[in-house]
Each structure stands twice: as C-alpha cells, then as structure tokens.
Design a protein around this motif. Structure first.
Motif, PDB file in Angstrom:
ATOM      1  N   THR A  48      -7.893  -6.043  -1.102  1.00  0.00           N
ATOM      2  CA  THR A  48      -8.154  -6.474  -2.520  1.00  0.00           C
ATOM      3  C   THR A  48      -9.292  -5.531  -3.269  1.00  0.00           C
ATOM      4  N   ARG A  51      -8.178  -2.010  -3.454  1.00  0.00           N
ATOM      5  CA  ARG A  51      -7.229  -1.766  -4.836  1.00  0.00           C
ATOM      6  C   ARG A  51      -8.155  -1.770  -5.796  1.00  0.00           C
ATOM      7  N   ALA A  52      -8.918  -2.489  -6.162  1.00  0.00           N
ATOM      8  CA  ALA A  52      -9.689  -2.282  -7.401  1.00  0.00           C
ATOM      9  C   ALA A  52     -10.362  -1.369  -7.612  1.00  0.00           C
ATOM     10  N   GLY A  53     -10.823  -0.476  -6.544  1.00  0.00           N
ATOM     11  CA  GLY A  53     -11.722   0.532  -6.857  1.00  0.00           C
ATOM     12  C   GLY A  53     -10.748   1.930  -6.490  1.00  0.00           C
ATOM     13  N   ARG A  54      -9.721   1.833  -5.771  1.00  0.00           N
ATOM     14  CA  ARG A  54      -8.908   2.801  -5.542  1.00  0.00           C
ATOM     15  C   ARG A  54      -7.516   2.840  -5.542  1.00  0.00           C
ATOM     16  N   GLN A  55      -6.976   2.900  -6.758  1.00  0.00           N
ATOM     17  CA  GLN A  55      -5.441   2.410  -7.036  1.00  0.00           C
ATOM     18  C   GLN A  55      -4.717   3.415  -6.523  1.00  0.00           C
ATOM     19  N   GLU A  56      -5.106   4.574  -6.162  1.00  0.00           N
ATOM     20  CA  GLU A  56      -4.126   5.543  -5.563  1.00  0.00           C
ATOM     21  C   GLU A  56      -3.733   5.238  -3.963  1.00  0.00           C
ATOM     22  N   ASP A  61       0.370  -5.442  -0.690  1.00  0.00           N
ATOM     23  CA  ASP A  61       0.451  -6.394  -1.802  1.00  0.00           C
ATOM     24  C   ASP A  61      -0.240  -7.731  -1.212  1.00  0.00           C
ATOM     25  N   CYS A  66      -7.704 -10.071  -9.735  1.00  0.00           N
ATOM     26  CA  CYS A  66      -9.092  -9.095  -9.877  1.00  0.00           C
ATOM     27  C   CYS A  66      -9.590  -8.970 -11.392  1.00  0.00           C
ATOM     28  N   GLN A  68     -11.636  -7.439 -13.890  1.00  0.00           N
ATOM     29  CA  GLN A  68     -12.197  -5.965 -14.350  1.00  0.00           C
ATOM     30  C   GLN A  68     -13.560  -6.299 -15.249  1.00  0.00           C
TER      31      GLN A  68
END
Length: 70
Positions: A48, A51-56, A61, A66, A68
């Motif tokens: 998690t 995923r918040a910092g590196r969406q790529e 899942d 999160c 922002q």
C-alpha cells in the motif's frame, strides 16, 4: 480488527550499508531491492505504501485507503 499504518514515501539516492533485523521474533529478514525486482509476495501495508508513491509499479491489490497529503 482495524490496522493503521503510517508511512512516508521518498527516494533515496545515496544508500549504503546492510539493512538489519532488529526484532527477529517479528521479522525474518530485510533487504534492499530495486523497484523493478520487488518480490511477488509483499506485506500488504508495504504494498500500500509503495503504491502511494510509485503508481507505475505492478503491485498486488490490497484492501486499504490512502489519504493523499499536500
């Protein structure tokens, strides 16, 4: 049961040394890995945070919310 995990995401550019396990009764190992070489199975809160910092990144899942900031 509800779990709350707080984390900050940043990018380290000059990292040295070896990660250490300070609580062996709670965690088996720590290691540095490149984002492109993440293991298939991750601790869900870690996935998690990543995923918040590196969406790529291709991450599993997880059922989490999160907030922002900024």
């Amino acid at each position: 049961m509800t779990w709350v995990s707080a984390a900050a995401v940043g990018e380290a550019t000059d990292v040295s040394g070896e990660p250490a396990v300070c609580e062996p009764e709670k965690i088996r190992m720590r290691e540095w890995v490149e984002p492109s070489a993440l293991p298939d199975r991750l601790f869900e809160p870690s996935a998690t945070v990543l995923r918040a910092g590196r969406q790529e990144l291709a991450l599993p899942d997880v059922d989490a919310h999160c907030y922002q900031l900024g």
